[in-house]
Design a protein around this motif. Structure first.
Motif, PDB file in Angstrom:
ATOM      1  N   LEU A  80       0.821  -1.213   0.000  1.00 44.39           N
ATOM      2  CA  LEU A  80       0.000   0.000   0.000  1.00 44.39           C
ATOM      3  C   LEU A  80       0.858   1.268   0.000  1.00 44.39           C
ATOM      4  O   LEU A  80       0.548   2.223  -0.707  1.00 44.39           O
ATOM      5  N   VAL A  81       1.929   1.262   0.782  1.00 38.81           N
ATOM      6  CA  VAL A  81       2.827   2.420   0.794  1.00 38.81           C
ATOM      7  C   VAL A  81       3.468   2.596  -0.581  1.00 38.81           C
ATOM      8  O   VAL A  81       3.668   3.720  -1.043  1.00 38.81           O
ATOM      9  N   GLY A  82       3.752   1.504  -1.257  1.00 42.36           N
ATOM     10  CA  GLY A  82       4.335   1.582  -2.588  1.00 42.36           C
ATOM     11  C   GLY A  82       3.460   2.300  -3.594  1.00 42.36           C
ATOM     12  O   GLY A  82       3.951   2.836  -4.592  1.00 42.36           O
ATOM     13  N   LEU A  83       2.159   2.361  -3.336  1.00 40.89           N
ATOM     14  CA  LEU A  83       1.234   3.031  -4.250  1.00 40.89           C
ATOM     15  C   LEU A  83       1.422   4.545  -4.295  1.00 40.89           C
ATOM     16  O   LEU A  83       0.855   5.208  -5.159  1.00 40.89           O
ATOM     17  N   ILE A  84       2.218   5.096  -3.405  1.00 39.35           N
ATOM     18  CA  ILE A  84       2.430   6.550  -3.405  1.00 39.35           C
ATOM     19  C   ILE A  84       3.342   7.003  -4.543  1.00 39.35           C
ATOM     20  O   ILE A  84       3.397   8.194  -4.850  1.00 39.35           O
ATOM     21  N   HIS A  85       4.030   6.090  -5.179  1.00 38.97           N
ATOM     22  CA  HIS A  85       4.981   6.460  -6.229  1.00 38.97           C
ATOM     23  C   HIS A  85       4.253   6.736  -7.545  1.00 38.97           C
ATOM     24  O   HIS A  85       3.209   6.159  -7.836  1.00 38.97           O
TER      25      HIS A  85
ATOM     26  N   GLN B   3       5.248   6.472 -10.937  1.00 37.37           N
ATOM     27  CA  GLN B   3       5.372   5.551 -12.069  1.00 37.37           C
ATOM     28  C   GLN B   3       5.422   4.108 -11.557  1.00 37.37           C
ATOM     29  O   GLN B   3       5.965   3.843 -10.487  1.00 37.37           O
ATOM     30  N   TRP B   4       4.922   3.186 -12.352  1.00 37.88           N
ATOM     31  CA  TRP B   4       4.886   1.791 -11.910  1.00 37.88           C
ATOM     32  C   TRP B   4       6.285   1.217 -11.745  1.00 37.88           C
ATOM     33  O   TRP B   4       6.523   0.401 -10.843  1.00 37.88           O
ATOM     34  N   LYS B   5       7.247   1.632 -12.580  1.00 41.83           N
ATOM     35  CA  LYS B   5       8.617   1.110 -12.449  1.00 41.83           C
ATOM     36  C   LYS B   5       9.248   1.579 -11.140  1.00 41.83           C
ATOM     37  O   LYS B   5       9.922   0.810 -10.449  1.00 41.83           O
ATOM     38  N   GLU B   6       9.012   2.838 -10.813  1.00 38.08           N
ATOM     39  CA  GLU B   6       9.526   3.378  -9.541  1.00 38.08           C
ATOM     40  C   GLU B   6       8.858   2.660  -8.366  1.00 38.08           C
ATOM     41  O   GLU B   6       9.505   2.284  -7.396  1.00 38.08           O
ATOM     42  N   MET B   7       7.545   2.481  -8.473  1.00 33.72           N
ATOM     43  CA  MET B   7       6.807   1.783  -7.414  1.00 33.72           C
ATOM     44  C   MET B   7       7.360   0.370  -7.221  1.00 33.72           C
ATOM     45  O   MET B   7       7.618  -0.055  -6.094  1.00 33.72           O
ATOM     46  N   PHE B   8       7.561  -0.331  -8.312  1.00 31.19           N
ATOM     47  CA  PHE B   8       8.064  -1.704  -8.253  1.00 31.19           C
ATOM     48  C   PHE B   8       9.464  -1.749  -7.648  1.00 31.19           C
ATOM     49  O   PHE B   8       9.727  -2.526  -6.719  1.00 31.19           O
TER      50      PHE B   8
ATOM     51  N   VAL C 105      11.208   0.564  -5.824  1.00 32.13           N
ATOM     52  CA  VAL C 105      11.289   1.046  -4.449  1.00 32.13           C
ATOM     53  C   VAL C 105      10.638   0.056  -3.486  1.00 32.13           C
ATOM     54  O   VAL C 105      11.157  -0.198  -2.390  1.00 32.13           O
ATOM     55  N   THR C 106       9.523  -0.529  -3.896  1.00 29.16           N
ATOM     56  CA  THR C 106       8.857  -1.501  -3.016  1.00 29.16           C
ATOM     57  C   THR C 106       9.700  -2.757  -2.835  1.00 29.16           C
ATOM     58  O   THR C 106       9.787  -3.299  -1.733  1.00 29.16           O
ATOM     59  N   LEU C 107      10.347  -3.228  -3.890  1.00 28.22           N
ATOM     60  CA  LEU C 107      11.267  -4.371  -3.742  1.00 28.22           C
ATOM     61  C   LEU C 107      12.429  -4.026  -2.819  1.00 28.22           C
ATOM     62  O   LEU C 107      12.840  -4.840  -1.982  1.00 28.22           O
ATOM     63  N   GLN C 108      12.950  -2.811  -2.962  1.00 31.42           N
ATOM     64  CA  GLN C 108      14.029  -2.374  -2.067  1.00 31.42           C
ATOM     65  C   GLN C 108      13.531  -2.285  -0.625  1.00 31.42           C
ATOM     66  O   GLN C 108      14.255  -2.633   0.309  1.00 31.42           O
ATOM     67  N   ALA C 109      12.301  -1.842  -0.440  1.00 36.22           N
ATOM     68  CA  ALA C 109      11.719  -1.761   0.900  1.00 36.22           C
ATOM     69  C   ALA C 109      11.568  -3.160   1.509  1.00 36.22           C
ATOM     70  O   ALA C 109      11.858  -3.363   2.700  1.00 36.22           O
ATOM     71  N   PHE C 110      11.152  -4.133   0.701  1.00 38.76           N
ATOM     72  CA  PHE C 110      11.072  -5.512   1.192  1.00 38.76           C
ATOM     73  C   PHE C 110      12.452  -6.023   1.582  1.00 38.76           C
ATOM     74  O   PHE C 110      12.623  -6.663   2.626  1.00 38.76           O
ATOM     75  N   ALA C 111      13.453  -5.754   0.745  1.00 40.70           N
ATOM     76  CA  ALA C 111      14.820  -6.194   1.041  1.00 40.70           C
ATOM     77  C   ALA C 111      15.326  -5.554   2.332  1.00 40.70           C
ATOM     78  O   ALA C 111      15.984  -6.216   3.146  1.00 40.70           O
ATOM     79  N   LEU C 112      15.013  -4.288   2.533  1.00 42.24           N
ATOM     80  CA  LEU C 112      15.412  -3.600   3.760  1.00 42.24           C
ATOM     81  C   LEU C 112      14.760  -4.242   4.977  1.00 42.24           C
ATOM     82  O   LEU C 112      15.416  -4.481   5.999  1.00 42.24           O
ATOM     83  N   THR C 113      13.486  -4.537   4.874  1.00 40.76           N
ATOM     84  CA  THR C 113      12.766  -5.174   5.982  1.00 40.76           C
ATOM     85  C   THR C 113      13.379  -6.535   6.315  1.00 40.76           C
ATOM     86  O   THR C 113      13.612  -6.848   7.487  1.00 40.76           O
ATOM     87  N   ILE C 114      13.657  -7.322   5.302  1.00 41.86           N
ATOM     88  CA  ILE C 114      14.248  -8.652   5.513  1.00 41.86           C
ATOM     89  C   ILE C 114      15.628  -8.521   6.133  1.00 41.86           C
ATOM     90  O   ILE C 114      15.975  -9.262   7.073  1.00 41.86           O
ATOM     91  N   ALA C 115      16.436  -7.587   5.646  1.00 43.10           N
ATOM     92  CA  ALA C 115      17.793  -7.409   6.174  1.00 43.10           C
ATOM     93  C   ALA C 115      17.763  -6.993   7.638  1.00 43.10           C
ATOM     94  O   ALA C 115      18.520  -7.542   8.465  1.00 43.10           O
TER      95      ALA C 115
ATOM     96  N   VAL D  94       9.064   1.751   5.381  1.00 43.86           N
ATOM     97  CA  VAL D  94       8.036   2.760   5.105  1.00 43.86           C
ATOM     98  C   VAL D  94       8.696   4.133   5.007  1.00 43.86           C
ATOM     99  O   VAL D  94       8.415   4.915   4.087  1.00 43.86           O
ATOM    100  N   TYR D  95       9.578   4.431   5.938  1.00 46.56           N
ATOM    101  CA  TYR D  95      10.315   5.693   5.910  1.00 46.56           C
ATOM    102  C   TYR D  95      11.121   5.812   4.610  1.00 46.56           C
ATOM    103  O   TYR D  95      11.106   6.859   3.954  1.00 46.56           O
ATOM    104  N   PHE D  96      11.810   4.734   4.246  1.00 49.03           N
ATOM    105  CA  PHE D  96      12.601   4.703   3.013  1.00 49.03           C
ATOM    106  C   PHE D  96      11.727   4.992   1.794  1.00 49.03           C
ATOM    107  O   PHE D  96      12.077   5.804   0.941  1.00 49.03           O
ATOM    108  N   SER D  97      10.590   4.348   1.715  1.00 49.95           N
ATOM    109  CA  SER D  97       9.704   4.507   0.566  1.00 49.95           C
ATOM    110  C   SER D  97       9.163   5.938   0.486  1.00 49.95           C
ATOM    111  O   SER D  97       9.110   6.533  -0.598  1.00 49.95           O
ATOM    112  N   ILE D  98       8.780   6.490   1.609  1.00 53.87           N
ATOM    113  CA  ILE D  98       8.270   7.864   1.627  1.00 53.87           C
ATOM    114  C   ILE D  98       9.374   8.848   1.246  1.00 53.87           C
ATOM    115  O   ILE D  98       9.142   9.782   0.463  1.00 53.87           O
ATOM    116  N   ARG D  99      10.568   8.629   1.781  1.00 50.83           N
ATOM    117  CA  ARG D  99      11.699   9.513   1.429  1.00 50.83           C
ATOM    118  C   ARG D  99      11.997   9.465  -0.062  1.00 50.83           C
ATOM    119  O   ARG D  99      12.284  10.485  -0.684  1.00 50.83           O
ATOM    120  N   ARG D 100      11.933   8.275  -0.643  1.00 56.57           N
ATOM    121  CA  ARG D 100      12.171   8.145  -2.094  1.00 56.57           C
ATOM    122  C   ARG D 100      11.096   8.873  -2.892  1.00 56.57           C
ATOM    123  O   ARG D 100      11.372   9.452  -3.943  1.00 56.57           O
TER     124      ARG D 100
END
Length: 133
Positions: free
Chosen positions: A38-43, A45-50, A52-62, A124-130
């Motif tokens: 849902l946070v990814g929907l703020i971007h 373009q779809w490429k940016e959304m995709f 940044v959201t993948l990067q956000a998932f990777a950050l969460t996992i890390a 979430v912070y990362f995605s909003i900052r981006r």
């Protein structure tokens, strides 16, 4: 090897441990996935959304993984060396063979939940900052 009725003798104990880990944590991924999606929907373009959201998932996992490792070390060197703590605060099965490692892994499990929430907040912070860049 003979065992009593309370003992489980498994042909592949590592697989059984992986199954227990999956059953204990799968549900945490559902709210994380929904929130990050849902946070990814703020971007714009779809490429940016995709991306940044993948990067956000990777950050969460890390963050969750690293926090779990910290919990493993903390549990092994602190909780497991304090018999008064873990005998009063932990459920220990009757025929447990390795109490110290059991407590260390339990600590890792608990810390991983903290890491999942912390990682989610960071993502979430990362995605909003981006989005604001």
């Amino acid at each position: 090897m003979t065992g009593n009725k309370d003992e489980a003798i498994l042909p592949n104990p590592r697989l059984a441990v992986a199954m227990v880990g999956t059953m204990a944590t799968w549900w945490m991924g559902i709210p994380i996935g929904i929130i990050l999606g849902l946070v990814g929907l703020i971007h714009r373009q779809w490429k940016e959304m995709f991306t940044v959201t993948l990067q956000a998932f990777a950050l969460t996992i890390a963050v969750a993984f690293l926090t779990g490792l910290i919990g493993l070390g903390y549990g092994y060197y602190n909780f497991a060396n304090d018999p008064i703590y873990f005998t009063s605060a932990w459920y220990l099965p009757k025929n447990l063979l390795d109490v110290k490692n059991f407590v260390a892994v339990g600590s890792m499990h608990n810390f991983s939940y903290i890491g999942g929430v912390t990682g989610l907040l960071a993502a979430v912070y990362f995605s909003i900052r981006r989005r604001l860049q």
